[in-house]
Design a protein around this motif. Structure first.
Motif, PDB file in Angstrom:
ATOM      1  N   ASN A  78       0.845  -1.188   0.000  1.00 15.63           N
ATOM      2  CA  ASN A  78       0.000   0.000   0.000  1.00 15.63           C
ATOM      3  C   ASN A  78       0.881   1.238   0.000  1.00 15.63           C
ATOM      4  N   GLY A  79       0.320   2.386  -0.367  1.00 18.19           N
ATOM      5  CA  GLY A  79       1.135   3.578  -0.505  1.00 18.19           C
ATOM      6  C   GLY A  79       0.536   4.818   0.126  1.00 18.19           C
ATOM      7  N   LEU A  80       1.438   5.688   0.570  1.00 17.48           N
ATOM      8  CA  LEU A  80       1.050   7.012   1.029  1.00 17.48           C
ATOM      9  C   LEU A  80       1.994   8.021   0.370  1.00 17.48           C
ATOM     10  N   PRO A  81       1.659   8.410  -0.869  1.00 20.74           N
ATOM     11  CA  PRO A  81       2.485   9.400  -1.550  1.00 20.74           C
ATOM     12  C   PRO A  81       2.237  10.793  -0.971  1.00 20.74           C
ATOM     13  N   ILE A  82       3.319  11.526  -0.751  1.00 16.28           N
ATOM     14  CA  ILE A  82       3.233  12.899  -0.250  1.00 16.28           C
ATOM     15  C   ILE A  82       3.458  13.820  -1.442  1.00 16.28           C
ATOM     16  N   LEU A  83       2.468  14.640  -1.772  1.00 22.25           N
ATOM     17  CA  LEU A  83       2.446  15.362  -3.040  1.00 22.25           C
ATOM     18  C   LEU A  83       3.111  16.728  -2.980  1.00 22.25           C
ATOM     19  N   ALA A  84       3.885  17.008  -1.925  1.00 19.52           N
ATOM     20  CA  ALA A  84       4.464  18.334  -1.742  1.00 19.52           C
ATOM     21  C   ALA A  84       5.399  18.734  -2.880  1.00 19.52           C
ATOM     22  N   LEU A  85       6.170  17.789  -3.401  1.00 22.20           N
ATOM     23  CA  LEU A  85       7.164  18.096  -4.433  1.00 22.20           C
ATOM     24  C   LEU A  85       6.751  17.613  -5.814  1.00 22.20           C
ATOM     25  N   GLU A  86       6.009  16.530  -5.876  1.00 28.45           N
ATOM     26  CA  GLU A  86       5.561  15.962  -7.151  1.00 28.45           C
ATOM     27  C   GLU A  86       4.046  15.788  -7.097  1.00 28.45           C
ATOM     28  N   PRO A  87       3.298  16.762  -7.626  1.00 32.35           N
ATOM     29  CA  PRO A  87       1.833  16.749  -7.506  1.00 32.35           C
ATOM     30  C   PRO A  87       1.160  15.527  -8.118  1.00 32.35           C
ATOM     31  N   ASP A  88       1.819  14.871  -9.068  1.00 31.67           N
ATOM     32  CA  ASP A  88       1.236  13.696  -9.717  1.00 31.67           C
ATOM     33  C   ASP A  88       1.770  12.385  -9.138  1.00 31.67           C
ATOM     34  N   LEU A  89       2.384  12.454  -7.972  1.00 32.37           N
ATOM     35  CA  LEU A  89       2.993  11.259  -7.404  1.00 32.37           C
ATOM     36  C   LEU A  89       1.953  10.200  -7.056  1.00 32.37           C
ATOM     37  N   ASP A  90       0.726  10.620  -6.785  1.00 32.50           N
ATOM     38  CA  ASP A  90      -0.318   9.629  -6.487  1.00 32.50           C
ATOM     39  C   ASP A  90      -0.569   8.728  -7.686  1.00 32.50           C
ATOM     40  N   ARG A  91      -0.558   9.312  -8.877  1.00 31.83           N
ATOM     41  CA  ARG A  91      -0.744   8.503 -10.093  1.00 31.83           C
ATOM     42  C   ARG A  91       0.434   7.546 -10.273  1.00 31.83           C
ATOM     43  N   TYR A  92       1.650   8.023  -9.978  1.00 32.82           N
ATOM     44  CA  TYR A  92       2.836   7.181 -10.086  1.00 32.82           C
ATOM     45  C   TYR A  92       2.735   5.995  -9.130  1.00 32.82           C
ATOM     46  N   TYR A  93       2.351   6.237  -7.895  1.00 37.70           N
ATOM     47  CA  TYR A  93       2.193   5.154  -6.927  1.00 37.70           C
ATOM     48  C   TYR A  93       1.130   4.174  -7.397  1.00 37.70           C
ATOM     49  N   TYR A  94       0.043   4.690  -7.936  1.00 34.42           N
ATOM     50  CA  TYR A  94      -1.038   3.828  -8.426  1.00 34.42           C
ATOM     51  C   TYR A  94      -0.545   2.908  -9.542  1.00 34.42           C
ATOM     52  N   ASP A  95       0.234   3.464 -10.456  1.00 34.46           N
ATOM     53  CA  ASP A  95       0.680   2.693 -11.621  1.00 34.46           C
ATOM     54  C   ASP A  95       1.876   1.782 -11.319  1.00 34.46           C
ATOM     55  N   ASN A  96       2.717   2.154 -10.369  1.00 25.93           N
ATOM     56  CA  ASN A  96       4.007   1.487 -10.235  1.00 25.93           C
ATOM     57  C   ASN A  96       4.332   0.884  -8.871  1.00 25.93           C
ATOM     58  N   VAL A  97       3.691   1.348  -7.819  1.00 24.29           N
ATOM     59  CA  VAL A  97       4.127   0.964  -6.478  1.00 24.29           C
ATOM     60  C   VAL A  97       3.175  -0.005  -5.793  1.00 24.29           C
ATOM     61  N   ILE A  98       1.906   0.354  -5.679  1.00 23.57           N
ATOM     62  CA  ILE A  98       0.989  -0.486  -4.918  1.00 23.57           C
ATOM     63  C   ILE A  98       0.633  -1.748  -5.705  1.00 23.57           C
ATOM     64  N   GLY A  99       0.324  -2.804  -4.970  1.00 24.27           N
ATOM     65  CA  GLY A  99      -0.013  -4.060  -5.635  1.00 24.27           C
ATOM     66  C   GLY A  99      -0.477  -5.113  -4.644  1.00 24.27           C
ATOM     67  N   GLY A 100      -1.147  -6.119  -5.175  1.00 22.29           N
ATOM     68  CA  GLY A 100      -1.688  -7.189  -4.341  1.00 22.29           C
ATOM     69  C   GLY A 100      -3.177  -7.010  -4.139  1.00 22.29           C
ATOM     70  N   PRO A 101      -3.877  -8.057  -3.704  1.00 20.40           N
ATOM     71  CA  PRO A 101      -5.325  -7.986  -3.497  1.00 20.40           C
ATOM     72  C   PRO A 101      -5.706  -6.890  -2.512  1.00 20.40           C
ATOM     73  N   GLY A 102      -6.617  -6.018  -2.940  1.00 21.61           N
ATOM     74  CA  GLY A 102      -7.095  -4.962  -2.069  1.00 21.61           C
ATOM     75  C   GLY A 102      -6.110  -3.839  -1.823  1.00 21.61           C
ATOM     76  N   ALA A 103      -5.003  -3.801  -2.572  1.00 29.52           N
ATOM     77  CA  ALA A 103      -4.002  -2.751  -2.359  1.00 29.52           C
ATOM     78  C   ALA A 103      -4.613  -1.381  -2.648  1.00 29.52           C
ATOM     79  N   PHE A 104      -4.149  -0.372  -1.921  1.00 27.24           N
ATOM     80  CA  PHE A 104      -4.708   0.969  -2.058  1.00 27.24           C
ATOM     81  C   PHE A 104      -3.672   1.999  -1.646  1.00 27.24           C
ATOM     82  N   MET A 105      -4.025   3.256  -1.852  1.00 31.13           N
ATOM     83  CA  MET A 105      -3.169   4.336  -1.376  1.00 31.13           C
ATOM     84  C   MET A 105      -4.037   5.489  -0.909  1.00 31.13           C
ATOM     85  N   ILE A 106      -3.486   6.277  -0.016  1.00 28.50           N
ATOM     86  CA  ILE A 106      -4.121   7.502   0.438  1.00 28.50           C
ATOM     87  C   ILE A 106      -3.069   8.600   0.356  1.00 28.50           C
ATOM     88  N   PRO A 107      -3.211   9.522  -0.582  1.00 26.83           N
ATOM     89  CA  PRO A 107      -2.203  10.577  -0.721  1.00 26.83           C
ATOM     90  C   PRO A 107      -2.350  11.648   0.354  1.00 26.83           C
TER      91      PRO A 107
END
Length: 248
Positions: free
Chosen positions: A187-216
């Motif tokens: 699961n991921g918690l991207p902090i968007l202070a420096l890269e405003p689109d980091l949530d999309r990056y985490y969604y596409d590249n970082v999180i994974g597995g059943p029920g995986a999610f992120m909260i920016p």
């Protein structure tokens, strides 16, 4: 028999280290050879300590985690699980060869233990400063921590927080896919202070597995609110929540 079990356990850890390429500079946890305690979730908190995280930002992250565990909603979520317990460890990460486990595996099952964990997080000093941003290295090292854990989680989860995309080490998608294949959720918690689109990056590249999610988190000042929501969702295993994005 006991010596044989120790040898086999050590061999298993070495095989996993070879698989994920754990660097020599990382702190290698001791191999677990004793019977494991069952918990609802074995959770690795992987905290960004890269160069973009100054002292103030790092302290906001640390205090956010501590405050979240002290929130009664988190303990209620723990006690709602079948085992009424979870196991948590915290590590700091930067470059592909730089990782430090700063809070040992801790069993959380009641008010005393959850407060003890919060105190340990609050007291943990920063051990890493700079070295790039290797999310792949953080995932790889977190798998080693899970393999060495004295707890057997019905779910094994890596919780990655950070403020930048992977820019060191091997591709993060390879590390993610290997972890998921091994039955580990990310699961991921991207902090968007420096890269405003980091949530999309985490969604596409970082999180994974059943029920995986992120909260920016929009910035470091809102990190505490984001991690509280994330921990409650993570422990419950729902993969949904306010401001969360579910990975399908």
């Amino acid at each position: 028999m006991r010596n044989s079990a120790r040898w086999l356990g050590a061999l298993g850890a070495l095989v996993l280290m070879a698989t994920v390429g754990v660097p020599a500079q990382s702190q290698t946890p001791q191999t677990q050879t004793q019977p494991q305690t069952d918990v609802a979730i074995a959770l690795v908190l992987a905290v960004d300590a890269s160069g973009s995280v100054d002292s103030r930002r790092f302290e906001l992250q640390k205090q956010g985690y501590a405050a979240a565990f002290r929130n009664r909603q988190v303990l209620r979520s723990v006690l709602s699980q079948v085992t009424q317990s979870i196991a948590v460890t915290m590590m700091q990460w930067t470059g592909p060869q730089l990782h430090a486990q700063v809070v040992d595996w801790t069993l959380v099952k009641d008010e005393a233990s959850v407060n003890a964990l919060a105190d340990a997080i609050e007291a943990a000093p920063r051990q890493l400063f700079g070295g790039g941003t290797s999310i792949s290295g953080a995932i790889d090292y977190s798998r080693i921590l899970l393999a060495a854990s004295p707890f057997r989680g019905a779910r094994r989860v890596i919780d990655v927080s950070g403020d930048g995309a992977n820019n060191r080490g091997r591709p993060v998608t390879l590390a993610r896919d290997e972890a998921v294949h091994d039955g580990v959720g990310i699961n991921g918690l991207p902090i968007l202070a420096l890269e405003p689109d980091l949530d999309r990056y985490y969604y596409d590249n970082v999180i994974g597995g059943p029920g995986a999610f992120m909260i920016p988190a929009e910035n470091y000042d809102t990190f505490a609110d984001a991690i509280l929501k994330k921990l409650i969702t993570e422990i419950a295993g729902t993969g949904t929540g306010t401001n969360s994005i579910k990975f399908n």
